[in-house]
Write an enzyme that holds these catalytic residues in place. Structure first.
Site, PDB file in Angstrom:
ATOM      1  N   GLY A  16       4.335   1.500   7.056  1.00  0.00           N
ATOM      2  CA  GLY A  16       4.330   0.503   5.988  1.00  0.00           C
ATOM      3  C   GLY A  16       3.806   1.125   4.706  1.00  0.00           C
ATOM      4  O   GLY A  16       2.768   1.796   4.713  1.00  0.00           O
ATOM      5  N   ILE A  38      10.996   7.748   4.553  1.00  0.00           N
ATOM      6  CA  ILE A  38      11.213   6.876   3.389  1.00  0.00           C
ATOM      7  C   ILE A  38      12.694   6.543   3.346  1.00  0.00           C
ATOM      8  O   ILE A  38      13.534   7.416   3.156  1.00  0.00           O
ATOM      9  CB  ILE A  38      10.787   7.606   2.094  1.00  0.00           C
ATOM     10  CG1 ILE A  38       9.303   7.966   2.127  1.00  0.00           C
ATOM     11  CG2 ILE A  38      11.119   6.763   0.865  1.00  0.00           C
ATOM     12  CD1 ILE A  38       8.348   6.802   2.212  1.00  0.00           C
ATOM     13  N   GLY A  82       4.193  -0.678   1.375  1.00  0.00           N
ATOM     14  CA  GLY A  82       4.097  -1.611   0.251  1.00  0.00           C
ATOM     15  C   GLY A  82       2.677  -1.907  -0.181  1.00  0.00           C
ATOM     16  O   GLY A  82       2.435  -2.325  -1.311  1.00  0.00           O
ATOM     17  N   GLU A  83       1.741  -1.711   0.721  1.00  0.00           N
ATOM     18  CA  GLU A  83       0.361  -2.034   0.375  1.00  0.00           C
ATOM     19  C   GLU A  83      -0.532  -0.800   0.341  1.00  0.00           C
ATOM     20  O   GLU A  83      -1.745  -0.907   0.244  1.00  0.00           O
ATOM     21  CB  GLU A  83      -0.185  -3.055   1.382  1.00  0.00           C
ATOM     22  CG  GLU A  83       0.556  -4.371   1.302  1.00  0.00           C
ATOM     23  CD  GLU A  83       0.197  -5.302   2.449  1.00  0.00           C
ATOM     24  OE1 GLU A  83      -0.725  -6.096   2.277  1.00  0.00           O
ATOM     25  OE2 GLU A  83       0.851  -5.234   3.505  1.00  0.00           O
ATOM     26  N   ASN A 123      14.373   4.586   1.239  1.00  0.00           N
ATOM     27  CA  ASN A 123      14.962   4.634  -0.098  1.00  0.00           C
ATOM     28  C   ASN A 123      13.882   5.069  -1.085  1.00  0.00           C
ATOM     29  O   ASN A 123      12.986   4.307  -1.416  1.00  0.00           O
ATOM     30  CB  ASN A 123      15.528   3.256  -0.483  1.00  0.00           C
ATOM     31  CG  ASN A 123      16.208   3.284  -1.842  1.00  0.00           C
ATOM     32  OD1 ASN A 123      15.764   3.976  -2.757  1.00  0.00           O
ATOM     33  ND2 ASN A 123      17.291   2.546  -1.971  1.00  0.00           N
ATOM     34  N   THR A 182      13.240   2.668  -4.322  1.00  0.00           N
ATOM     35  CA  THR A 182      12.456   1.443  -4.168  1.00  0.00           C
ATOM     36  C   THR A 182      11.045   1.764  -3.678  1.00  0.00           C
ATOM     37  O   THR A 182      10.094   1.079  -4.034  1.00  0.00           O
ATOM     38  CB  THR A 182      13.153   0.464  -3.207  1.00  0.00           C
ATOM     39  OG1 THR A 182      13.396   1.123  -1.966  1.00  0.00           O
ATOM     40  CG2 THR A 182      14.462  -0.032  -3.782  1.00  0.00           C
ATOM     41  N   GLY A 189      10.560  -8.295  -3.461  1.00  0.00           N
ATOM     42  CA  GLY A 189      10.547  -7.268  -4.501  1.00  0.00           C
ATOM     43  C   GLY A 189      10.342  -5.898  -3.897  1.00  0.00           C
ATOM     44  O   GLY A 189      10.302  -4.885  -4.589  1.00  0.00           O
ATOM     45  N   THR A 190      10.236  -5.887  -2.584  1.00  0.00           N
ATOM     46  CA  THR A 190       9.934  -4.662  -1.859  1.00  0.00           C
ATOM     47  C   THR A 190      11.153  -3.790  -1.640  1.00  0.00           C
ATOM     48  O   THR A 190      11.020  -2.633  -1.269  1.00  0.00           O
ATOM     49  CB  THR A 190       9.367  -5.037  -0.488  1.00  0.00           C
ATOM     50  OG1 THR A 190      10.176  -6.103   0.036  1.00  0.00           O
ATOM     51  CG2 THR A 190       7.946  -5.554  -0.618  1.00  0.00           C
TER      52      THR A 190
END
Ligand SMILES: Cc1cc2nc3c(=O)[nH]c(=O)nc-3n(C[C@H](O)[C@H](O)[C@H](O)COP(=O)(O)OP(=O)(O)OC[C@H]3O[C@@H](n4cnc5c(N)ncnc54)[C@H](O)[C@@H]3O)c2cc1C
Ligand code: SF4
Ligand code: FES
Ligand code: FES
Lengths: 739, 338, 208
Positions: free
Chosen positions: A703, A630, A705-706, A632, A635, A474-475
């Site tokens: 990173g 970044i 996502g977290e 994209n 997303t 989903g990332t």
């Protein structure tokens, strides 16, 4: 209030906001998740799990269940197929827990797998599982921190690779301080609860095994199951192109897979297991509860003189899982004296594991609340306190940050939020019956990388295919890997086919530690660079020219397989093919001291609390984040958004409630384990602060996502203090915290 | 889920005939009506309910049981009406706001669309020890086995109407409005129809928590008659919950007021989330009748009602939150424009 | 881009019945389960688990499926009709991932018995797209607004959103949020979902 447009315009150092590569298959229902895979005539498995947390199975009364037409077998420790023992991933092995189910009558935690029913239909398997009667010998379990008999051990004593970080002399630092804070914080057990259920479908074809299972690391699953079943790894094929959310829960292989696969072999029939939601709470991992004591000291003008942080983390009796977030928090602010210590508390529980930002969420929560308490004690704006203690090098080893845009994030988010209009006095910003509070906190996440391979093929028609066994949970991995391939080759993104999530592809990183983009795209870059080299430096845009070059080279396509490892991480390449993530394969770049590589963010929230009934709502939240390049922005924005909403849940809703006497999760469902619903999230604003980092890795990405679910809970707790004057240090904050 | 026989009932009389089997308690009855199935199938999947026969009563929606009709006394609401339809019915929205609101604030759009009002009032507790057969102790599921909630996790459990045998809270929302407004329930049984006051439908646990209602197993609810009143018109439903939507009530109040200036001519209060059954707050009502309604009077009334509360640790907070929910609802109802 | 997988359209245990020859027959006052099962050995008590022939009308096509009486509509679609678009996220009516339309209304297929869905029009995510492959405005809006991440809750979200727009309840954001709150999204795409519903409502009504 208008939501921010979901498609942010690209800014400096950003790729194009292309829609998701796999968007169409997801909105049409065609995307095939693991349990969607049609297999012919499967036997259905349903787990039987322990009603008690500690003791023994005395005997099974199985006649009733066995007599049900359609039941094929009832598997218990008395007749279970043998599996080889594989080490716990935290000890350099694979599995999420070293406890092998169905190897004996002993019970180590509630919900432990004690049996499997196989039947011709799902309905019958479930019925029989319920009708299998079990007699237990019950012992008194240790449920958690407060239970009598809970055993505390120093992490450094049980884990050789762990060293409690520190510098200077904490006592001196505290003695020198004009103002000090000394407080304890608590974070609860939480479960990932991806909406996709855990499932395993195992199909044998001769001596070859195919597994359909939601996984964040198909190479790990393949290699783990191969070892458990004593098979050559190349005989195991894991297929999982789409993952219905994971958040860490589908990282380390669980014990269920080998069991299901062994049964499929034994019964010579595909076996399908879809784990019931409640059982998932017990047979996979979770975010363990933590306790913290944080001590801060500062000069009257806010300069930190001391930072002490002792953490206690719950783990199981059988494994020592730790997150040891002090390693990161120690590097956050410029304090000359830092002291940390991490302890584990052993209980009769299933083994915990990663959950989105495993170390940062609990440890930054404690630190960022303490920073707010310090700001109050100093009578200083909390943003200013962060500014005064901002640093461009690690206070522990002096290593320079490759880039750090924390204060830029604070300034942009504060401006957007309107922070300057805040009246700092607690309880001062009332709106009718609602108490209003504003709070802020720092978000951070280290940039991890691990080795990766990739294969890229360029066809004579200018189309390309990129393959890597990375994972899109989903990332947006499909999208950014496709975009990166296009960019590195110099072709349009819609010419690229992306293949992920299959263990027959070149090995890629675990979808954890927010390192997929940095790792996989770095390998893709190497492969693309080689293809371009073979074409004399670039891929000609003119199709005729390209076709001509291919003719000259006498090839129909150009294909390159490449491996990449972060500097100093080359020895990890062998581990990569074995699908190992334990034992420190997540590298932070080479050199000594290792450079400090972190993404940063600043989050501001408004809370509203009803003065009478104490419901707490978050009408708006603003976050600014800097995470290098970044790829994209569309997303990326969605990930930031989701993370901050996770933070709202973490602060106000989420807690796995434990029956202290029975050591069992009582709200093991998603009606009572609360996560935010749509109505809980009126306005989320995301600011992407441009940041250029040329040192962190070849493509300049960190990173993300977290990142954004770190700090949110602290910002909310700080806002609750501002609204009410009450400092709530235990999460989640609910009406009972405020009455 | 145990296997069952499925039958469709063409009308109420047939349904009752199909369901006529003796059983001591509804939860254990081998024959169950099925409407929306959102309580029943949920509990059957958990193996908590094990009916051998399901009687599908949804065909009844084509007749009276599927309608909402104005009557000389008020409104008659059929038991097969969907929650979502009732929540938006203009008559209910305008003349009985608490009736409509308590449905609109319950569950989710999909569940409201599926669930029928007869099943709604009979939804079962969310007590985790009742819902999970791994627990050996639950008097509601296994009479005489004990109550795990007493020394277990009881944050969501009741504080009013509890007994030594059971502290499970009644989870629904709509019933609070019905109990407050003196609703009557039309029931069809093997011996013909009867009418019972809604306040007598649910039984407090006492020492038989497995017997949850005064319905004889096999009896069918066909309709609810809600009398119109000034208090019904000036009414609202306040639901305090952990999330902004899709969560069971921590505490809720259905409040209706008939005011003479500031003075309370009549007041109706149903409390939810805090009690073992839909709770008519008669003590609070008594304390308010004839009084000038201000915050002090509301606080006093709430105190009177919650004086009998018994808590078990995790649910201690329901006393102050329950009291304040009532106070807030009373003040909001007073401020309503009617 | 080429990220699409092919629709399977296969039904493993059942077969596709042609819509003309097998109209869905509602079982008025019928009895199913014990005794009604075919293929019982004579002399033995019939097994109430033996498959019963059911006819489900899904996306305009009749599916004749032999099903255990306990089969939910969700499992009938996923495991028997080969339509895996609707997802199982809890099987207890808690997440909304299994949302489909029954006679145009959004319902949870995990808490609906297949036997009770007979004679009603079932619409699943597979039935939203036009026959020529044109996406439903809600599907397009979900793409345009990045209203999903992992995509697992998405079929359910889209079915709820389509109902929300269809029923004219997408008037304001608060109404959309309430209507959509029965669909959990653990990736938390909520603000984008609201934006998507708004966009689709504009497409439908032609006004903002
Ligand atoms: C996740 C979740 C969240 C929920 N949240 C809420 C909430 O916030 N607030 C709330 O109020 N409710 C909530 N509910 C409960 C929901 O409202 C009920 O399940 C629903 O109203 C029951 O109606 P039904 O038609 O589905 O009943 P069924 O499941 O069909 O029936 C329930 C019981 O009543 C019996 N029965 C049904 N109709 C009749 C009748 N006419 N006469 C006699 N007996 C009958 C059945 O035999 C069965 O025993 C929630 C449910 C779920 C699953
Ligand atoms: S409170 Fe009632 S329902 Fe819950 S365990 Fe006790 S007896 Fe059972
Ligand atoms: S699967 Fe039906 S609501 Fe979750
Ligand atoms: S997109 Fe992942 S759960 Fe919603």
């Amino acid at each position: 209030m208008q939501p921010v447009p979901p498609v942010p315009p690209p800014m400096e150092n950003m790729g194009k906001p292309d829609p998701r590569y796999e968007a169409r298959s997801k909105v049409t229902g065609r995307a095939r998740y693991a349990a969607d895979e049609p297999v012919s005539n499967p036997a259905w498995a349903f787990l039987v799990t322990s009603a008690i947390a500690k003791g023994k199975v005395r005997r099974f009364l199985a006649d009733e269940a066995k007599g049900i037409p359609g039941v094929l077998a009832i598997i218990t420790h008395e007749n279970a197929p043998k599996r080889e023992k594989v080490a716990f991933f935290g000890d350099g092995g694979y599995v999420s827990t070293s406890l092998v189910p169905l190897q004996g009558p002993d019970i180590h935690h509630a919900g432990q797998i004690i049996g499997v029913v196989l039947a011709d239909s799902y309905e019958t398997a479930r019925e029989a599982a319920h009708r299998l009667r079990v007699e237990y010998e019950v012992a008194e379990p240790v449920a958690g921190f407060r239970s009598p008999g809970a055993q505390t051990v120093e992490l450094a004593a049980v884990k050789k690779s762990h060293k409690d970080v520190g510098v200077g002399d904490i006592d001196k630092g505290l003695a020198d301080a004009a103002v000090t804070v000394d407080a304890e914080y608590f974070t609860p057990t939480q479960h990932h609860n991806p909406i996709e259920l855990f499932s395993t479908t195992a199909v044998w074809n001769g001596d070859e095994l195919t597994i359909y299972e939601p996984s964040q690391f198909v190479y790990s699953l393949k290699n783990c199951v191969a070892r458990q079943l004593a098979l050559p790894p190349e005989k195991v094929h894991v297929i999982n192109p789409y993952v219905g959310g994971a958040f860490g829960s589908k990282g380390a292989p669980t014990q269920r897979t080998a069991l299901v696969a062994a049964l499929a072999r034994q019964f010579n029939r595909p076996v399908k297991l879809v784990v019931a939601r409640d059982q998932g709470f017990f047979i996979t991992t979770y975010r363990a509860e933590t306790r913290h004591r944080v001590r801060l000291g500062a000069t009257p003008d806010g300069k930190l003189t001391a930072y002490g942080h002792e953490g206690w983390e719950l783990t199981s009796m059988v494994d020592n899982y730790d997150v040891a977030g002090t390693e990161n928090t120690a590097e956050m602010y410029a304090s000359p004296n830092v002291w940390t210590k991490v302890n584990l508390v052993k209980a009769d529980r299933n083994t915990p594991g990663f959950m989105r930002s495993p170390p940062e969420v609990p440890y930054m929560y404690a630190l960022e609340c303490a920073m707010d308490e310090l700001a109050v004690a100093l009578n200083m704006d909390p943003v200013e306190l962060r500014r005064i203690n901002d640093t461009m090098k690690s206070p522990i080893n002096g290593a320079a940050y490759t880039s750090r845009s924390l204060m830029k994030c604070y300034d942009e988010a504060a401006a957007q939020f309107g922070w300057s209009r805040r009246d700092p006095r607690p309880g001062s910003m009332r709106d009718g019956e609602w108490l209003v509070g504003w709070g802020c906190a720092t978000a951070t996440y280290p940039t991890n990388m691990m080795p990766s391979a990739a294969r890229v093929r360029l066809g004579g028609d200018g189309s390309a295919r990129v393959q890597v066994a990375a994972h899109d949970v989903g990332t947006g991995a499909y999208t950014v890997i496709g975009q990166a391939t296009a960019e590195f080759l110099g072709i349009p993104a819609d010419k690229v086919v992306v293949e992920l999530g299959d263990s027959r592809l070149p090995p890629g990183p675990v979808a954890g530690g927010s390192m997929t983009t940095a790792s996989a795209c770095s390998a893709v870059k190497v492969a693309c660079d080689r293809i371009r080299e073979r074409l004399g430096g670039s891929v000609p845009a003119d199709p005729k020219a390209l076709a001509g070059m291919f003719e000259k080279l006498k090839v129909g396509s150009l294909e390159e397989y490449a491996e990449w490892a972060p500097p100093g991480g080359e020895k990890g390449l062998a581990a990569l093919h074995e699908g190992r993530m334990g034992g420190g394969s997540a590298e932070r770049g080479g050199g000594t001291p290792k450079p400090a590589m972190f993404a940063f963010g600043a989050e501001f929230v408004e809370v509203r609390i009803h003065s009478r009934t104490k419901e707490i709502r978050v009408p708006r939240i603003t976050g600014a984040f800097a995470g290098g390049r970044i790829l994209n922005p569309r997303t990326a924005r969605s990930q930031y958004l989701g993370g901050m909403i996770w933070g709202i849940g973490s602060a106000l809703h989420e807690a796995t409630e434990i029956d202290e006497k029975r050591a069992r999760y009582v709200n093991a469902n998603i009606a009572e384990y609360l996560i935010p619903v749509n109505a809980d999230v009126p306005l989320v604003e995301i600011i992407m602060v441009p940041e250029v980092d040329t040192q962190v890795n070849p493509i300049g990405v960190k990173g993300i996502g977290e990142l954004s679910n770190v700090g949110t809970a602290a910002a909310i707790a700080n806002a609750v203090y501002h609204a009410t004057g009450k400092r709530i240090r235990d999460l989640p904050i609910r009406p009972e915290s405020l009455v | 889920m145990r296997p069952f026989t499925y039958e469709q009932a063409p009308d109420a009389r047939a349904a009752v005939q199909m369901a006529a089997v003796p059983s001591d308690a509804h939860v254990r009855s081998p024959v169950q009506f099925i409407g929306g199935g959102t309580t029943l199938l949920d509990l059957m999947k958990l193996d908590v309910m094990r009916p051998a026969t399901l009687v599908d009563i949804t065909p009844l929606e084509k007749a009276e049981a599927g309608r909402i009709q104005q009557t000389p006394q008020g409104v008659r609401i059929g038991a097969l009406v969907r929650m979502s339809d009732a929540a938006e019915h203009p008559l209910l929205v305008q003349q009985f706001p608490m009736v409509a609101q308590s449905l609109a604030l319950a569950a989710s759009q999909q569940l409201r669309t599926m669930a029928r009002l007869g099943g709604n009032v009979l939804q079962r507790t969310r007590c985790p020890y009742f819902r999970e057969i791994a627990y050996g102790q639950c008097n509601k599921r296994e009479p005489g086995s004990g109550c795990a909630a007493l020394d277990g996790h009881n944050r969501l459990h009741a504080i009013l109407g509890v007994s030594e045998a059971c502290i499970a809270s009644y989870p629904g929302d709509w019933a609070q409005a019905l109990v407050a407004l003196d609703t009557n329930v039309e029931v069809m049984g093997p011996r013909g129809p009867r009418v019972i006051p809604f306040a007598e439908l649910h039984k407090p646990p006492a020492d038989t928590p497995h017997i949850e209602t005064t319905l004889v197993p096999g009896e069918l609810i066909t309709a609810f008659n809600v009398p119109a009143s000034a208090a019904a018109r000036r009414s609202l439903y306040l639901k305090v919950r952990d999330r902004e939507s899709y969560a069971f009530a921590l505490a809720s109040a259905a409040v209706g007021l008939d005011l003479d200036g500031e003075r309370v001519r009549d007041v109706r209060i149903g409390l939810g989330g805090v009690a073992t059954v839909p709770w008519r707050a008669r003590k609070a009502e008594e304390a308010l009748r004839g009084q000038v309604l201000d915050e002090a009077a509301a606080e006093k009334a709430a105190e009177a009602e919650f004086a009998a509360a018994r808590t078990h640790g995790h649910n201690d907070f329901k006393v102050p939150v329950g009291r304040q929910t009532l106070v807030r609802a009373l003040m909001a109802a007073k401020a309503m424009e009617v | 881009m080429g990220g699409d997988t092919k629709a399977t359209g296969v039904s493993r245990r059942g077969f596709l019945a042609s819509s003309a020859s097998t109209a869905a027959v509602p079982l008025a006052a019928g009895v199913l389960g014990a005794g009604a099962a075919s293929a019982q050995a004579p002399g033995r008590a019939p097994d109430p688990r033996a498959p019963v022939d059911m006819v489900l009308k899904v996306n305009g096509t009749d599916y004749r499926l032999p099903l255990d009486i306990r089969t939910t509509l969700l499992d009938a679609l996923r495991e028997h009709a080969g339509l895996t678009g609707a997802k199982k996220g809890c099987d207890q009516g808690q997440c909304g991932a299994c949302t489909v339309h029954l006679d145009g209304q959004p319902v949870l297929s995990c808490l609906t018995l297949a036997v009770m869905a007979q004679g009603k029009a079932v619409t699943s995510i597979e039935g939203l797209e036009g026959r020529d492959g044109t996406l439903h405005p809600v599907q397009q809006a979900f793409i345009d607004n990045d209203a999903f991440q992992c995509g697992y809750c998405t079929p359910g979200q889209i079915m709820s959103a389509a109902a929300c727009v269809e029923q004219g309840r997408a008037g304001d954001e608060a109404a959309i949020r309430e209507f959509m709150s029965g669909n959990l999204c653990r990736c938390a795409a909520y603000p984008n979902i609201v934006a998507a519903v708004k966009q689709a409502a504009v497409v439908k009504t032609g006004r903002a």
